[in-house]
Design a protein around this motif. Structure first.
Motif, mmCIF file in Angstrom:
data_model
loop_
_atom_site.group_PDB
_atom_site.id
_atom_site.type_symbol
_atom_site.label_atom_id
_atom_site.label_comp_id
_atom_site.label_asym_id
_atom_site.label_seq_id
_atom_site.Cartn_x
_atom_site.Cartn_y
_atom_site.Cartn_z
ATOM 1 N N TRP A 45 -26.224 13.817 -2.647
ATOM 2 C CA TRP A 45 -26.891 13.823 -1.333
ATOM 3 C C TRP A 45 -28.127 12.931 -1.379
ATOM 4 C CZ3 TRP A 45 -26.481 17.003 3.243
ATOM 5 C CH2 TRP A 45 -27.602 16.970 4.074
ATOM 6 N N TRP A 46 -28.970 13.170 -2.363
ATOM 7 C CA TRP A 46 -30.209 12.418 -2.483
ATOM 8 C C TRP A 46 -29.925 10.926 -2.690
ATOM 9 C CZ3 TRP A 46 -32.200 9.415 -6.381
ATOM 10 C CH2 TRP A 46 -33.529 9.034 -6.228
ATOM 11 N N TYR A 47 -28.992 10.606 -3.560
ATOM 12 C CA TYR A 47 -28.676 9.205 -3.863
ATOM 13 C C TYR A 47 -28.131 8.499 -2.629
ATOM 14 C CZ TYR A 47 -26.953 5.121 -6.314
ATOM 15 O OH TYR A 47 -26.731 3.832 -6.719
ATOM 16 N N TYR A 48 -27.250 9.164 -1.889
ATOM 17 C CA TYR A 48 -26.684 8.546 -0.702
ATOM 18 C C TYR A 48 -27.780 8.205 0.303
ATOM 19 C CZ TYR A 48 -24.358 7.909 3.730
ATOM 20 O OH TYR A 48 -23.965 7.398 4.941
ATOM 21 N N PHE A 49 -28.628 9.174 0.623
ATOM 22 C CA PHE A 49 -29.635 8.922 1.644
ATOM 23 C C PHE A 49 -30.766 8.028 1.145
ATOM 24 C CE2 PHE A 49 -27.706 12.641 3.685
ATOM 25 C CZ PHE A 49 -27.485 12.092 4.931
ATOM 26 N N ALA A 50 -31.042 8.022 -0.138
ATOM 27 C CA ALA A 50 -32.141 7.202 -0.654
ATOM 28 C C ALA A 50 -31.720 5.754 -0.880
ATOM 29 C CB ALA A 50 -32.674 7.800 -1.954
ATOM 30 N N TYR A 51 -30.476 5.504 -1.225
ATOM 31 C CA TYR A 51 -30.073 4.151 -1.582
ATOM 32 C C TYR A 51 -29.019 3.535 -0.673
ATOM 33 C CZ TYR A 51 -32.734 4.688 -5.824
ATOM 34 O OH TYR A 51 -33.758 4.874 -6.713
ATOM 35 N N ILE A 52 -28.083 4.310 -0.163
ATOM 36 C CA ILE A 52 -27.004 3.751 0.655
ATOM 37 C C ILE A 52 -27.356 3.803 2.139
ATOM 38 C CG2 ILE A 52 -24.569 4.007 1.274
ATOM 39 C CD1 ILE A 52 -24.151 5.116 -1.579
ATOM 40 N N TYR A 53 -27.862 4.937 2.593
ATOM 41 C CA TYR A 53 -28.196 5.115 4.006
ATOM 42 C C TYR A 53 -29.327 4.191 4.439
ATOM 43 C CZ TYR A 53 -29.392 7.545 8.338
ATOM 44 O OH TYR A 53 -29.649 7.854 9.638
ATOM 45 N N SER A 55 -29.921 1.153 3.713
ATOM 46 C CA SER A 55 -29.484 -0.203 4.037
ATOM 47 C C SER A 55 -28.818 -0.271 5.410
ATOM 48 C CB SER A 55 -28.517 -0.717 2.967
ATOM 49 O OG SER A 55 -27.354 0.077 2.960
ATOM 50 N N LYS A 56 -28.341 0.871 5.924
ATOM 51 C CA LYS A 56 -27.670 0.897 7.224
ATOM 52 C C LYS A 56 -28.641 1.176 8.371
ATOM 53 C CE LYS A 56 -23.399 2.540 5.168
ATOM 54 N NZ LYS A 56 -22.450 3.647 5.085
ATOM 55 N N ASN A 57 -29.612 2.032 8.160
ATOM 56 C CA ASN A 57 -30.520 2.449 9.235
ATOM 57 C C ASN A 57 -31.964 2.212 8.831
ATOM 58 O OD1 ASN A 57 -28.243 3.297 10.497
ATOM 59 N ND2 ASN A 57 -28.627 5.473 10.249
ATOM 60 N N ASN A 58 -32.757 1.852 9.813
ATOM 61 C CA ASN A 58 -34.186 1.669 9.581
ATOM 62 C C ASN A 58 -34.959 2.412 10.669
ATOM 63 O OD1 ASN A 58 -36.408 0.807 8.279
ATOM 64 N ND2 ASN A 58 -36.309 -1.309 8.963
ATOM 65 N N GLU A 59 -34.718 3.727 10.762
ATOM 66 C CA GLU A 59 -35.339 4.561 11.792
ATOM 67 C C GLU A 59 -36.467 5.389 11.193
ATOM 68 O OE1 GLU A 59 -32.076 6.971 12.896
ATOM 69 O OE2 GLU A 59 -30.997 5.366 13.910
ATOM 70 N N PHE A 60 -37.212 6.051 12.099
ATOM 71 C CA PHE A 60 -38.282 6.950 11.674
ATOM 72 C C PHE A 60 -38.079 8.313 12.322
ATOM 73 C CE2 PHE A 60 -40.135 2.863 10.784
ATOM 74 C CZ PHE A 60 -40.854 3.089 9.620
ATOM 75 N N GLY A 63 -42.404 10.361 11.944
ATOM 76 C CA GLY A 63 -43.294 9.412 11.291
ATOM 77 C C GLY A 63 -42.895 9.043 9.871
ATOM 78 N N LEU A 64 -41.755 9.550 9.408
ATOM 79 C CA LEU A 64 -41.272 9.245 8.061
ATOM 80 C C LEU A 64 -40.016 8.378 8.167
ATOM 81 C CD1 LEU A 64 -41.490 12.837 6.567
ATOM 82 C CD2 LEU A 64 -43.046 10.956 6.097
ATOM 83 N N PRO A 65 -39.800 7.517 7.198
ATOM 84 C CA PRO A 65 -38.527 6.774 7.204
ATOM 85 C C PRO A 65 -37.352 7.752 7.165
ATOM 86 C CG PRO A 65 -40.020 5.906 5.533
ATOM 87 C CD PRO A 65 -40.651 7.142 6.065
ATOM 88 N N SER A 66 -36.286 7.419 7.863
ATOM 89 C CA SER A 66 -35.157 8.354 7.973
ATOM 90 C C SER A 66 -34.539 8.666 6.611
ATOM 91 C CB SER A 66 -34.096 7.801 8.921
ATOM 92 O OG SER A 66 -33.610 6.574 8.443
ATOM 93 N N TRP A 67 -34.466 7.677 5.723
ATOM 94 C CA TRP A 67 -33.886 7.932 4.406
ATOM 95 C C TRP A 67 -34.707 8.954 3.632
ATOM 96 C CZ3 TRP A 67 -36.733 7.204 0.056
ATOM 97 C CH2 TRP A 67 -37.856 6.390 0.153
ATOM 98 N N PHE A 68 -36.043 8.895 3.767
ATOM 99 C CA PHE A 68 -36.901 9.852 3.081
ATOM 100 C C PHE A 68 -36.747 11.239 3.693
ATOM 101 C CE2 PHE A 68 -40.857 12.157 2.482
ATOM 102 C CZ PHE A 68 -41.019 12.053 1.111
ATOM 103 N N PHE A 69 -36.700 11.301 5.001
ATOM 104 C CA PHE A 69 -36.555 12.587 5.681
ATOM 105 C C PHE A 69 -35.253 13.272 5.264
ATOM 106 C CE2 PHE A 69 -34.932 15.172 9.151
ATOM 107 C CZ PHE A 69 -35.975 16.065 9.319
ATOM 108 N N TYR A 70 -34.155 12.519 5.303
ATOM 109 C CA TYR A 70 -32.863 13.116 4.968
ATOM 110 C C TYR A 70 -32.726 13.440 3.482
ATOM 111 C CZ TYR A 70 -31.218 11.971 9.646
ATOM 112 O OH TYR A 70 -31.057 11.904 11.001
ATOM 113 N N SER A 71 -33.217 12.582 2.609
ATOM 114 C CA SER A 71 -33.027 12.808 1.179
ATOM 115 C C SER A 71 -33.992 13.832 0.610
ATOM 116 C CB SER A 71 -33.130 11.502 0.404
ATOM 117 O OG SER A 71 -34.440 10.992 0.463
ATOM 118 N N CYS A 72 -35.243 13.781 1.019
ATOM 119 C CA CYS A 72 -36.257 14.641 0.390
ATOM 120 C C CYS A 72 -36.592 15.906 1.174
ATOM 121 C CB CYS A 72 -37.530 13.829 0.152
ATOM 122 S SG CYS A 72 -37.286 12.488 -1.015
ATOM 123 N N ILE A 73 -36.601 15.838 2.479
ATOM 124 C CA ILE A 73 -37.004 17.011 3.267
ATOM 125 C C ILE A 73 -35.783 17.831 3.673
ATOM 126 C CG2 ILE A 73 -38.127 17.763 5.390
ATOM 127 C CD1 ILE A 73 -40.034 15.398 5.007
#
Length: 97
Positions: A45-53, A55-60, A63-73
């Motif tokens: 889960w963490w690897y997908y959202f931190a490294y693969i997701y 490259s596809k999305n650049n949303e917030f 106030g947090l990058p979407s990859w950080f929100f999904y992988s860490c929170i």
């Protein structure tokens, strides 16, 4: 004759101890497997959202990058719920005395 009886009682005792240890060992193997499976799921889960997701999305989000929100929170919340459910359903109290 007395010595033979004592040996018989000791062998019966060891038989029951071995039987109990097999049950405990089976439960520990199940718990170990489930724990490792949850860890592998969380890492994927963490690897997908931190490294693969990323490259596809650049949303917030909040106030947090979407990859950080999904992988860490969100990932932390999901894995905590899964661990709680698995412990309640599959883990058992084992007396080691």
């Amino acid at each position: 004759m007395l010595l033979f009886r004592e040996q018989k009682h000791i062998s019966v005792l060891f038989f029951y101890i071995r039987r109990i240890m097999k049950k405990i060992s089976k439960q520990l193997n199940i718990e170990t497997f489930l724990t490792c499976a949850l860890y592998i799921f969380y890492f994927c889960w963490w690897y997908y959202f931190a490294y693969i997701y990323v490259s596809k999305n650049n949303e917030f989000i909040w106030g947090l990058p979407s990859w950080f929100f999904y992988s860490c929170i969100l990932g932390l919340i999901v894995i905590n719920l899964l661990v709680f459910i698995v412990v309640k359903l599959f883990f058992k109290e084992i007396d080691l005395d």
